[in-house]
Design an enzyme around this catalytic site. Structure first.
Site, short mmCIF file in Angstrom:
data_model
loop_
_atom_site.label_atom_id
_atom_site.label_comp_id
_atom_site.label_asym_id
_atom_site.label_seq_id
_atom_site.Cartn_x
_atom_site.Cartn_y
_atom_site.Cartn_z
N ASP A 61 0.88 -1.17 0.00
CA ASP A 61 0.00 0.00 0.00
C ASP A 61 0.90 1.21 0.00
OD1 ASP A 61 -1.68 2.12 0.51
OD2 ASP A 61 -2.56 1.27 2.33
N VAL A 62 0.95 1.94 -1.10
CA VAL A 62 1.91 3.04 -1.23
C VAL A 62 1.62 4.20 -0.28
CG1 VAL A 62 2.51 2.49 -3.62
CG2 VAL A 62 0.63 4.10 -3.15
N TYR A 153 -9.41 13.76 -7.52
CA TYR A 153 -8.49 13.23 -8.52
C TYR A 153 -7.73 14.36 -9.22
CZ TYR A 153 -6.79 10.13 -12.22
OH TYR A 153 -5.99 9.41 -13.09
#
Length: 262
Positions: A61-62, A153
């Site tokens: 999980d970055v 986003y």
């Protein structure tokens, strides 16, 4: 196109889509590859191994600092060097007006799309400075323009675009090049959204996406390999005098007005 013989490439978000295509393209150019994803990346692993490439797969999980630190440690233990970091992992956050967007979704999008590249760069840069390597950020055309129903986003990708420029300034003197690709419409399923929508809604979403892409100058979506080829160019010595560059690979969509319906 430049080769990557003898180099080690780390690609996040490599379980499918653009990340998978980039991993395959880099390996095909001679690189040893470390793939990372919070999703199951066994398909990518199988494709790489079947082609005879050296590869390591690390679930990651970055947005989690410890997991990213371990990811880089695995790459160094396995291959002894790191030459290219591709920050590809990303999520869309769904389609919402900002006042309808819940805080948890905002945080999740920012954490994956911006904190993730920050953490990966933070832990990779000491090694990239030694190898005089490359960071390649996969941003988006949504980081260059305003787009409907995508506040988190757009914000995350816009920040990633300027982080790319900033890192190029600070790390150019160390020989590290930092560039970004901004894909437009690409025929991929970010985060497996279509499966969650169900067949009818997924088909409608895909049809709408294809219709929007048809309005752009080249009139179609990109294949993931078209993004991956641009990534290979920017990772290789063929782009040796490019840093801080923001490269749209978008079929011309940011070069014109969008003429769709509101």
């Amino acid at each position: 196109m430049g080769g990557l013989q003898g180099r080690v490439v780390l690609v996040t978000g490599a379980a499918s889509g653009i990340g998978q295509a980039i991993a395959l393209q880099m390996a095909g150019a001679g690189a040893r590859v470390v793939i990372a994803d919070v999703q199951d990346a066994q398909v990518t692993m199988n494709l790489l191994e079947a082609a005879g490439h050296e590869v390591r797969w690390v679930p990651c999980d970055v947005a989690d600092a410890r997991q990213v630190q371990q990811l880089v440690e695995v790459a160094m233990t396995a291959f002894g060097q790191l030459d290219v970091l591709v920050n590809n992992a990303g999520i869309s956050g769904g389609a919402r007006l900002l006042h309808e967007l819940d805080e948890d979704t905002w945080d999740q999008v920012i954490n994956v799309n911006l904190r993730g590249p920050f953490l990966c760069a933070k832990y990779a840069l000491p090694h990239l400075m030694r190898s005089r390597g490359v960071i390649l950020n996969i941003a988006s055309t949504y980081g260059l323009i305003g787009a409907p129903l995508a506040p988190a986003y757009c914000a995350s990708k816009g920040a990633l675009v300027n982080l790319t420029r900033q890192l190029a300034v600070d790390y150019g003197p160390f020989g590290v090049r930092v560039n970004a690709i901004c894909p437009g419409y690409v025929d991929t399923d970010m985060g497996g959204n279509r499966a969650r929508l169900g067949p009818e809604l997924a088909a409608a979403a895909q049809a709408k996406r294809e219709a929007n892409a048809a309005l752009q100058p080249l009139g179609r979506q990109a294949h993931v390999d078209e993004i991956a080829r641009a990534a290979l160019f920017l990772a290789s010595d063929a782009s040796s005098f490019m840093t801080g560059a923001i490269v749209p690979v978008d079929g011309g969509c940011t070069s014109t007005f969008y003429h769709g319906s509101r």
